[in-house]
Motif scaffolding. Structure first.
Motif, PDB file in Angstrom:
ATOM      1  N   VAL A 114       0.841  -1.200   0.000  1.00  0.00           N
ATOM      2  CA  VAL A 114       0.000   0.000   0.000  1.00  0.00           C
ATOM      3  C   VAL A 114       0.875   1.248   0.000  1.00  0.00           C
ATOM      4  N   ALA A 115       1.960   1.203   0.770  1.00  0.00           N
ATOM      5  CA  ALA A 115       2.844   2.366   0.866  1.00  0.00           C
ATOM      6  C   ALA A 115       3.516   2.682  -0.465  1.00  0.00           C
ATOM      7  N   ILE A 116       3.876   1.645  -1.238  1.00  0.00           N
ATOM      8  CA  ILE A 116       4.550   1.888  -2.513  1.00  0.00           C
ATOM      9  C   ILE A 116       3.572   1.995  -3.677  1.00  0.00           C
ATOM     10  N   ARG A 117       2.295   1.829  -3.390  1.00  0.00           N
ATOM     11  CA  ARG A 117       1.307   1.799  -4.473  1.00  0.00           C
ATOM     12  C   ARG A 117       1.338   3.042  -5.360  1.00  0.00           C
ATOM     13  N   PRO A 118       1.373   4.277  -4.821  1.00  0.00           N
ATOM     14  CA  PRO A 118       1.347   5.455  -5.714  1.00  0.00           C
ATOM     15  C   PRO A 118       2.533   5.506  -6.676  1.00  0.00           C
ATOM     16  N   GLY A 119       3.706   5.091  -6.215  1.00  0.00           N
ATOM     17  CA  GLY A 119       4.896   5.197  -7.057  1.00  0.00           C
ATOM     18  C   GLY A 119       5.190   3.961  -7.877  1.00  0.00           C
ATOM     19  N   PHE A 120       4.433   2.900  -7.654  1.00  0.00           N
ATOM     20  CA  PHE A 120       4.707   1.659  -8.375  1.00  0.00           C
ATOM     21  C   PHE A 120       3.447   1.086  -9.028  1.00  0.00           C
ATOM     22  N   TRP A 121       2.549   0.551  -8.224  1.00  0.00           N
ATOM     23  CA  TRP A 121       1.384  -0.138  -8.787  1.00  0.00           C
ATOM     24  C   TRP A 121       0.498   0.780  -9.617  1.00  0.00           C
ATOM     25  N   ASP A 122       0.225   1.980  -9.099  1.00  0.00           N
ATOM     26  CA  ASP A 122      -0.668   2.892  -9.830  1.00  0.00           C
ATOM     27  C   ASP A 122      -0.031   3.446 -11.090  1.00  0.00           C
ATOM     28  N   LYS A 123       1.302   3.448 -11.156  1.00  0.00           N
ATOM     29  CA  LYS A 123       1.964   3.858 -12.393  1.00  0.00           C
ATOM     30  C   LYS A 123       1.883   2.760 -13.449  1.00  0.00           C
ATOM     31  N   LEU A 124       1.928   1.497 -12.997  1.00  0.00           N
ATOM     32  CA  LEU A 124       1.806   0.384 -13.937  1.00  0.00           C
ATOM     33  C   LEU A 124       0.389   0.244 -14.465  1.00  0.00           C
ATOM     34  N   LEU A 125      -0.604   0.505 -13.606  1.00  0.00           N
ATOM     35  CA  LEU A 125      -2.008   0.293 -13.949  1.00  0.00           C
ATOM     36  C   LEU A 125      -2.825   1.507 -13.503  1.00  0.00           C
ATOM     37  N   PRO A 126      -2.600   2.670 -14.132  1.00  0.00           N
ATOM     38  CA  PRO A 126      -3.250   3.899 -13.669  1.00  0.00           C
ATOM     39  C   PRO A 126      -4.770   3.816 -13.730  1.00  0.00           C
ATOM     40  N   GLY A 127      -5.406   4.152 -12.600  1.00  0.00           N
ATOM     41  CA  GLY A 127      -6.861   4.194 -12.530  1.00  0.00           C
ATOM     42  C   GLY A 127      -7.549   2.849 -12.507  1.00  0.00           C
ATOM     43  N   GLN A 128      -6.806   1.770 -12.425  1.00  0.00           N
ATOM     44  CA  GLN A 128      -7.415   0.441 -12.538  1.00  0.00           C
ATOM     45  C   GLN A 128      -7.556  -0.301 -11.208  1.00  0.00           C
ATOM     46  N   ILE A 129      -6.872   0.158 -10.174  1.00  0.00           N
ATOM     47  CA  ILE A 129      -6.851  -0.559  -8.901  1.00  0.00           C
ATOM     48  C   ILE A 129      -7.860   0.066  -7.944  1.00  0.00           C
ATOM     49  N   PRO A 130      -8.702  -0.741  -7.290  1.00  0.00           N
ATOM     50  CA  PRO A 130      -9.690  -0.193  -6.358  1.00  0.00           C
ATOM     51  C   PRO A 130      -9.048   0.239  -5.044  1.00  0.00           C
ATOM     52  N   ASP A 131      -9.843   0.874  -4.184  1.00  0.00           N
ATOM     53  CA  ASP A 131      -9.364   1.167  -2.834  1.00  0.00           C
ATOM     54  C   ASP A 131      -8.891  -0.142  -2.195  1.00  0.00           C
ATOM     55  N   SER A 132      -7.753  -0.076  -1.516  1.00  0.00           N
ATOM     56  CA  SER A 132      -7.159  -1.319  -1.019  1.00  0.00           C
ATOM     57  C   SER A 132      -6.692  -1.189   0.426  1.00  0.00           C
ATOM     58  N   PRO A 133      -7.609  -0.888   1.340  1.00  0.00           N
ATOM     59  CA  PRO A 133      -7.214  -0.869   2.749  1.00  0.00           C
ATOM     60  C   PRO A 133      -6.833  -2.276   3.207  1.00  0.00           C
ATOM     61  N   VAL A 134      -5.894  -2.357   4.140  1.00  0.00           N
ATOM     62  CA  VAL A 134      -5.490  -3.659   4.669  1.00  0.00           C
ATOM     63  C   VAL A 134      -6.431  -4.013   5.811  1.00  0.00           C
ATOM     64  N   THR A 135      -7.358  -4.919   5.542  1.00  0.00           N
ATOM     65  CA  THR A 135      -8.343  -5.344   6.546  1.00  0.00           C
ATOM     66  C   THR A 135      -8.107  -6.781   7.005  1.00  0.00           C
ATOM     67  N   ALA A 136      -7.044  -7.410   6.516  1.00  0.00           N
ATOM     68  CA  ALA A 136      -6.788  -8.814   6.847  1.00  0.00           C
ATOM     69  C   ALA A 136      -6.484  -8.983   8.331  1.00  0.00           C
TER      70      ALA A 136
END
Length: 281
Positions: A114-136
């Motif tokens: 989650v911490a690296i999501r803005p600089g990594f995951w969201d750059k790979l798949l912009p606008g495609q990932i839903p809200d992802s709070p850690v609820t586990a």
């Protein structure tokens, strides 16, 4: 797949999707994300989902698949922290009223992703990932049940990332292995430095000791079956080949080409190229 047990399992394959990366793989392929395997283990009424996917579109497709099963989803289990195996977990948990379950180590890695999501995951798949709070949450003794059948969480340590685990379903002779085992897809070697290959092999030994007949892998060529013996053997062969070739080559490209020559049938050479670049960085 049905068995002699009252339990059965099915696998949903989320097909490869293009990444927001303009550079091609050295063999000319477009940069893609590997296919994802999502597993539904079910009894007469209830079900457990393992490793939900990462995008909103994938999550909606899995939701429709679960609904079509007619089963009551009680738990969503996450094998490890890489976002492609859980970013849609909350979307599905809210839809079905299911509890998200993981080990303490995996939960730590989920927070990291989650911490690296803005600089990594969201750059790979912009606008495609839903809200992802850690609820586990963790479960006592790494065990929970599905209609009185035991679901056993086995921690295996470092594989293609830290703090990974698998789900052992003894009554099905099944292990849902996340990324500990691969099945016809190039393996993610980006985090394999500093003893990572040896640690991964030890994790494979742990899975093999469970003596599964079937293994569902996190990344799978859907044309292949779930035979455990073959998948374990081929995953080891890939790691052994990487270990052997690394000192023989002085560049990422040379290593990539050598691995591609050995494993031409595996899907998504882009994953191999990512690993090669990291190993020679």
């Amino acid at each position: 797949m049905s068995t002699n047990s009252a339990l059965a399992y099915e696998v949903f394959t989320a097909d490869p999707i293009p990444l927001n990366v303009p550079e091609l793989v050295p063999n000319g392929d477009r940069r893609m994300f590997s296919p994802l395997s999502i597993t539904l283990i079910h009894g007469e009424h209830d079900a457990v989902l393992v490793d939900p996917p990462m995008t909103t579109v994938q999550g909606e497709a899995v939701a429709q698949w679960v609904e079509a099963s007619g089963k009551n989803l009680t738990h969503i289990f996450v094998t490890h922290g890489h976002g492609d195996h859980w970013f849609a977990a909350n979307l599905l948990a809210e839809r079905f009223g299911a509890q998200v379950v993981a080990t303490e180590g995996t939960i730590k890695q989920m927070h990291h992703n989650v911490a690296i999501r803005p600089g990594f995951w969201d750059k790979l798949l912009p606008g495609q990932i839903p809200d992802s709070p850690v609820t586990a949450v963790t479960v006592p003794n790494n065990r929970f049940t599905l209609e009185d059948h035991e679901m056993v969480i086995v921690e295996v340590g470092h594989t293609d990332t830290d703090d990974t685990s698998v789900l052992h379903v003894p009554d099905l002779d099944l292990v849902v292995a996340g990324d500990v085992i691969y099945n016809g897809v190039h393996q993610f070697l980006v985090e394999a430095k500093n003893g990572g290959l040896d640690a991964w092999r030890r994790a494979i030994d742990t899975v093999e000791a469970l003596q599964p007949r079937w293994i569902v892998t996190g990344h799978k060529n859907k044309a292949l079956d779930d035979d455990a013996t073959r998948a374990i053997k081929e995953t080891r062969q890939y790691l052994n080949a990487a270990d052997e070739l690394l000192p023989q080559h002085d560049s990422a490209l040379s290593f990539f080409n050598a691995m591609l020559e050995l494993f031409p049938e595996r899907l998504n050479p882009g994953a191999l190229w990512n690993g090669a670049a990291a190993l020679y960085s």
